[in-house]
Design an enzyme around this catalytic site. Structure first.
Site, PDB file in Angstrom:
ATOM      1  N   ASN A 276       0.815  -1.221   0.000  1.00 16.29           N
ATOM      2  CA  ASN A 276       0.000   0.000   0.000  1.00 16.29           C
ATOM      3  C   ASN A 276       0.844   1.265   0.000  1.00 16.29           C
ATOM      4  O   ASN A 276       0.326   2.367   0.182  1.00 16.29           O
ATOM      5  CB  ASN A 276      -0.944   0.019   1.201  1.00 16.29           C
ATOM      6  CG  ASN A 276      -2.102  -0.964   1.033  1.00 16.29           C
ATOM      7  OD1 ASN A 276      -2.462  -1.314  -0.087  1.00 16.29           O
ATOM      8  ND2 ASN A 276      -2.659  -1.411   2.143  1.00 16.29           N
ATOM      9  N   HIS A 278       3.081   2.474   2.066  1.00 13.16           N
ATOM     10  CA  HIS A 278       3.395   3.178   3.309  1.00 13.16           C
ATOM     11  C   HIS A 278       3.995   2.180   4.293  1.00 13.16           C
ATOM     12  O   HIS A 278       4.051   0.981   4.023  1.00 13.16           O
ATOM     13  CB  HIS A 278       2.164   3.889   3.887  1.00 13.16           C
ATOM     14  CG  HIS A 278       1.017   2.981   4.206  1.00 13.16           C
ATOM     15  ND1 HIS A 278      -0.273   3.425   4.345  1.00 13.16           N
ATOM     16  CD2 HIS A 278       0.957   1.639   4.429  1.00 13.16           C
ATOM     17  CE1 HIS A 278      -1.066   2.425   4.630  1.00 13.16           C
ATOM     18  NE2 HIS A 278      -0.345   1.325   4.694  1.00 13.16           N
ATOM     19  N   CYS A 313       2.568   6.634   7.794  1.00 12.29           N
ATOM     20  CA  CYS A 313       3.955   7.064   7.787  1.00 12.29           C
ATOM     21  C   CYS A 313       4.569   6.700   6.435  1.00 12.29           C
ATOM     22  O   CYS A 313       4.401   5.579   5.953  1.00 12.29           O
ATOM     23  CB  CYS A 313       4.715   6.384   8.916  1.00 12.29           C
ATOM     24  SG  CYS A 313       6.404   6.971   9.135  1.00 12.29           S
TER      25      CYS A 313
END
Length: 376
Positions: A276, A278, A313
C-alpha cells in the site's frame, strides 16, 4: 532458447518422489507426524487430493467452492502455495484456520517468537483468508468495487494479547474471521492455539478503515463494498474478546512530550514499506519497543499491546518513539513486589507515542503491559 513447460502439480510430485528412497518410515508425512503429531492437511495429501478451489464466476463476484470442485475447464484450481498451506475454512465457511511452524529467524533471544512475528502471522492469515474466498491478491483483501475506486484497507487499531509465546519449531494454529463495523470499516479477530496441546496461547482484534489510495483520505464504507464482503462474515457477532471489561476496549490517553524514555529520529527502511506504499503496521510495534527501558526487556516479556493508528507514515518521515510508565508515581526501579509488578497495579504498563520528529504530529499512540519472564 530452450523452453520448459511444467505445472505446480508436476513440480510438487517430483519433489515428493525424491523422498521415496528413504522408505515409508522416513517419508515427509511420517517425519512430520513424528515431529509434530497428527498435523492435518499433510504435505502428501495436499499433493494428491483436490484442494478447496476458488472460482471467479464473472471476474467480479468471488465464489467459494467445496473441496474437490473443479473449474469449467475440468482442472482443479489452486496454486502450489495453496496446496502447501496447512489451511481450511471452518464448516460454516465463515472463519479460516491455518497452521504455521515457528522458524529460527522468527524468534528472539529467548528462542520464542517475537511479538512482531506474531503480528506478521496475524496479517498473513488474514490476507490468506481473504484470498481463499476470492478477494484480490493485488492488495490486503480489497473487493472488486474497492479496486475500481482505488480504495484500500488501513489499520486503525490493533490489540494483541499473548498468554504463552511459541518457541522455535512449535506449530501453532491461527483462526480468523472478519465482520462489519457499519460505515466505519471492518473488524478482524484472531485466536491462536498451540497445535501440540490445543491450548489457546493468544487472542487479537483489529479495526480497519478505507482510504483512497490516490488522495490518502479516509472514506466511509459504501453499501456496495459492504455487500461484497458481508457474505463471508458471521451472521451473529463473534468476538475474540467477549468480556465486557476486556482491555481491547480501553481508550489510550496521549502521552505528553515529557516522556521518561525516548528513542529519537527513527527512519523507515525500504523493507518497512508494504504494497500500500506506506510503512506497514507491524513496523510500528518495533518502533514502540525501541524506547522501552532495557531493564524491562531483560526481566519481562510483553503480554498485551494496543496501538491506535492516527496517520500513515511514509518512507521519508523521521519518527520519535516516546515511552513512560502509565502510572506516574511508579518508576522502572520501583517495579517492586515478588512478581515484578508495580505495587497496587496488575502488570507493568507503559504508554507510548510515535510522532514525526519535525513538527511533532502524532502518528500512533499505544499501551503495553508486561509480565515477568518465565523461568526456562
Amino acid at each position: 532458447m530452450l523452453k520448459v513447460s511444467y505445472n505446480a502439480s508436476d513440480q510438487l510430485q517430483s519433489f515428493l518422489t525424491s523422498f521415496r528412497p528413504l522408505g515409508p518410515a522416513k517419508s515427509p508425512v511420517n517425519l512430520l507426524r513424528r515431529r509434530y503429531g497428527d498435523v492435518s492437511c499433510s504435505l502428501a495429501r495436499r499433493a494428491h487430493a483436490p484442494v478447496r478451489a476458488v472460482v471467479s464466476a464473472d471476474q467480479g463476484n468471488p465464489v467459494r467452492s467445496e473441496p474437490g470442485t473443479v473449474a469449467s475447464t475440468g482442472t482443479v484450481t489452486g496454486t502450489l502455495a495453496d496446496r502447501l498451506r496447512l489451511r481450511s475454512l471452518t464448516e460454516d465457511g465463515l472463519s479460516y484456520k491455518e497452521k504455521f511452524i515457528v522458524r529460527c529467524y522468527e524468534v528472539g533471544i529467548n528462542k520464542t517468537a517475537t511479538v512482531e512475528t506474531i503480528a506478521n502471522l496475524l496479517q498473513e492469515v488474514g490476507c490468506n483468508h481473504a484470498q481463499s474466498v476470492g478477494f484480490s491478491t493485488d492488495g490486503f483483501a480489497t473487493t472488486t468495487t474497492m479496486r475500481k475506486l482505488h480504495l484500500i484497507w488501513v489499520t486503525a487499531r490493533m490489540h494483541i494479547e499473548i498468554y504463552k509465546y511459541p518457541a522455535w519449531s512449535d506449530v501453532i494454529e491461527i483462526e480468523t474471521w472478519c465482520q462489519s463495523e457499519g460505515r466505519i470499516g471492518t473488524r478482524r479477530d484472531w485466536i491462536l492455539k498451540d497445535c501440540a496441546t490445543g491450548e489457546v496461547i493468544g487472542r487479537a482484534t483489529s479495526k480497519w478503515v478505507m482510504m483512497n489510495q490516490d488522495t490518502r483520505r479516509l472514506q466511509k464504507v459504501t453499501d456496495e463494498v459492504r455487500d461484497e464482503y458481508l457474505v463471508f462474515c458471521p451472521r451473529e457477532l463473534r468476538l475474540a474478546f467477549p468480556e465486557d471489561n476486556n482491555s481491547s476496549l480501553q481508550k489510550i490517553p496521549k502521552l505528553e512530550d515529557s516522556a521518561q524514555y525516548s528513542k529519537l529520529r527513527l527512519k523507515p527502511r525500504r523493507a518497512d514499506l508494504d504494497m500500500n506504499q506506506h510503512v506497514n503496521n507491524v513496523t510500528y510495534i518495533g518502533w514502540v519497543l525501541e524506547s522501552i527501558p532495557q531493564e524491562i526487556i531483560d526481566t519481562h516479556e510483553l503480554e498485551v499491546i494496543t496501538l491506535d493508528y492516527r496517520r500513515e507514515c511514509q518512507q521519508d518521515d523521521v519518527v520519535d518513539s516516546l515511552t513512560a510508565p502509565e502510572f506516574p508515581e511508579e518508576t522502572v526501579s520501583e517495579l517492586g513486589g515478588t512478581n515484578g509488578t508495580p505495587r497496587g497495579h496488575e502488570g507493568t504498563q507503559f504508554l507510548h507515542l510515535l510522532r514525526l520528529s519535525g513538527d511533532g504530529q502524532e502518528i500512533n499512540r499505544g499501551r503495553t503491559q508486561w509480565r515477568k519472564k518465565p523461568s526456562r
